[in-house]
Design a protein around this motif. Sequence first.
Motif, PDB file in Angstrom:
ATOM      1  N   GLU A  40       9.338   9.764  41.409  1.00 37.94           N
ATOM      2  CA  GLU A  40      10.379  10.373  42.233  1.00 37.94           C
ATOM      3  C   GLU A  40      11.241   9.274  42.869  1.00 37.94           C
ATOM      4  N   ASN A  43      10.149   6.297  45.610  1.00 36.93           N
ATOM      5  CA  ASN A  43       8.739   5.918  45.681  1.00 36.93           C
ATOM      6  C   ASN A  43       8.430   4.852  44.636  1.00 36.93           C
ATOM      7  N   LYS A  44       7.246   4.303  44.695  1.00 45.76           N
ATOM      8  CA  LYS A  44       6.820   3.278  43.738  1.00 45.76           C
ATOM      9  C   LYS A  44       5.562   3.722  42.992  1.00 45.76           C
ATOM     10  N   HIS A  45       5.291   5.024  42.981  1.00 44.05           N
ATOM     11  CA  HIS A  45       4.079   5.558  42.364  1.00 44.05           C
ATOM     12  C   HIS A  45       4.332   5.925  40.909  1.00 44.05           C
ATOM     13  N   LYS A 137      -3.168   9.141  40.351  1.00 43.97           N
ATOM     14  CA  LYS A 137      -2.638   9.521  41.657  1.00 43.97           C
ATOM     15  C   LYS A 137      -3.772  10.110  42.485  1.00 43.97           C
TER      16      LYS A 137
END
Length: 139
Positions: A40, A43-45, A137
Amino acid sequence: MAEPKVYFTKDITPEALQKAFDALGVELAGKTAVKISTGEPGNKHYLQPSLIEGLVESVGGTIVECNTAYPGGRDTTSAHWKTFEDHGFTSIAPCDLMDEGGAEMTLPVKDGFHLDFNIVGAHLAEYSSMLVLSHFKGH
């Protein structure tokens, strides 16, 4: 049924990712889609381009994704392409938003319990192979 093989490394580097893929002994034929989550906006995920670039290049891959079905920064084609670019994916490999313009196709689900079919981006038909790179996650 044979027990599945599990490959594990504590080394999270481009070299370790390539080594894990090579250990599979798989050769991907034809045009190869590399399915990731571009993350998204803000973010950095997600798997960082610097981590996956070598592997994507080694398989001659195109990074693919579809628009999300939920509201957010990847639910429209224009916003999704901005995310591809902002997160650095367009600078490491060709990218394809497989349902761009609403293009979709239906795949039958054989012996499905809840589903008889799955709807996917129509551009999937352009690929012979797919490599799925998933990130973990905590939700």
